[in-house]
Design an enzyme around this catalytic site. Structure first.
Site, PDB file in Angstrom:
ATOM      1  N   TYR A  40       0.776  -1.377   0.004  1.00 17.08           N
ATOM      2  CA  TYR A  40       0.007   0.010   0.093  1.00 17.08           C
ATOM      3  C   TYR A  40       0.686   1.223   0.132  1.00 17.08           C
ATOM      4  O   TYR A  40       0.336   2.548  -0.201  1.00 17.08           O
ATOM      5  CB  TYR A  40      -0.801   0.091   1.120  1.00 17.08           C
ATOM      6  CG  TYR A  40      -1.958  -1.103   1.463  1.00 17.08           C
ATOM      7  CD1 TYR A  40      -1.967  -1.957   0.352  1.00 17.08           C
ATOM      8  CD2 TYR A  40      -2.400  -1.319   2.611  1.00 17.08           C
ATOM      9  CE1 TYR A  40      -2.892  -3.071   0.501  1.00 17.08           C
ATOM     10  CE2 TYR A  40      -3.544  -2.461   2.933  1.00 17.08           C
ATOM     11  CZ  TYR A  40      -3.590  -3.324   1.699  1.00 17.08           C
ATOM     12  OH  TYR A  40      -4.550  -4.310   1.764  1.00 17.08           O
ATOM     13  N   HIS A  98       1.117 -11.784   2.095  1.00 19.09           N
ATOM     14  CA  HIS A  98       0.216 -10.990   1.436  1.00 19.09           C
ATOM     15  C   HIS A  98      -0.666 -11.750   0.373  1.00 19.09           C
ATOM     16  O   HIS A  98      -1.795 -11.865   0.344  1.00 19.09           O
ATOM     17  CB  HIS A  98       0.746  -9.568   0.848  1.00 19.09           C
ATOM     18  CG  HIS A  98      -0.465  -8.721   0.606  1.00 19.09           C
ATOM     19  ND1 HIS A  98      -0.217  -7.308   0.427  1.00 19.09           N
ATOM     20  CD2 HIS A  98      -1.649  -8.763   0.397  1.00 19.09           C
ATOM     21  CE1 HIS A  98      -1.211  -6.574   0.191  1.00 19.09           C
ATOM     22  NE2 HIS A  98      -2.276  -7.330   0.303  1.00 19.09           N
TER      23      HIS A  98
END
Length: 262
Positions: A40, A98
């Site tokens: 992010y 992730h």
């Protein structure tokens, strides 16, 4: 297993000063679970928001995720330390794999996560976007328990198999895209239930998720009004939960070509 506060605050797509202000505002409002990721590119802003708030660090359940390109063992260790530096903390509460792609190799990646847990860099280990078969493999390989699997989960993609797996194996499903990227208002069942409670379809979507054992949604929001609305959701009765359970649509919104289910 840890109690993961619900709902959490999702921060994907939120960065810079807006992200820092959102995190600080959310914590002052009562949120106690903040979710970020190396991918992010906002860990520093999330850390700044935590620092600005009056909430003690030990009262914040903080999670980040290792980028799939960083899942070789040395990279896991090095980039996690960099994440902690950006976040301004000594440890995170939850460290995720992730995506099981790119550099992911369970035999080498997962022991590095065990090492970080033993070293105190993370309190718990988790995965994201894992299928039941990949969860079995991870649970067999790790010394640490897998405490969570973060996956897309909402009324139009109900993940029955993974919810059953989570109940059986005592892990939490952390639900991303819980508001269906703004599509909640397009779902007739959610509109109908929302009218009964003087709520919005978005609030009903979150309420349905929070009615499910082992599920913790992490909605994204920036403005104070939306942050507060995501905390103030109705307590659905069993009939309304069943109405949403019966939605006969399956619409996955996040589906990269290299995803493990493809």
């Amino acid at each position: 297993m840890p109690a993961i506060p619900s709902p959490g605050l999702g921060t994907s797509g939120n960065d810079g000063e807006q992200c820092a202000e959102t995190v600080a505002t959310a914590l002052e409002m009562g949120y106690r679970h903040v979710d970020t990721a190396q991918m992010y590119d906002n860990e520093a802003a999330v850390g700044e928001g935590i620092e600005r708030s009056t909430v003690d660090r030990e009262d914040v359940f903080l999670a980040t995720k290792v980028h799939p390109e960083n899942l070789a063992p040395d990279d896991v260790r090095e980039t996690t330390e960099a994440s902690l530096d950006r976040l301004g903390v000594d440890a995170v509460d939850l460290l995720y794999v992730h995506w099981p792609m790119d550099a992911y190799d369970p035999e080498t990646t997962l022991p590095a996560f065990d090492d970080l847990r033993e070293a105190g860099a993370t309190r718990h280990v988790a995965v994201s976007n894992f299928t039941p078969a990949l969860l079995d493999e991870a649970r067999e390989t790790l010394d640490a328990p897998v405490v969570a699997n973060q996956v897309e989960l909402h009324p139009l993609f109900q993940q029955d198999d993974l919810r059953a797996y989570a109940r059986e194996h005592d892990l939490t499903l952390v639900a991303y895209a819980p508001l269906m990227r703004g599509e909640a208002g397009d779902v007739p069942e959610l509109r109908e239930v929302a009218a009964e409670y003087d709520a919005t379809p978005t609030q009903v979507s979150l309420a349905w998720l929070q009615s499910k054992e082992t599920v913790v949604p992490i909605p994204k929001a920036t403005g104070e009004e939306h942050l507060r609305a995501n905390l103030d959701v109705p307590d659905l009765d069993a009939e309304d939960v069943a109405t949403i359970d019966a939605i006969d649509r399956e619409e996955r919104l996040v589906d990269p070509d290299a995803a493990p289910w493809n």
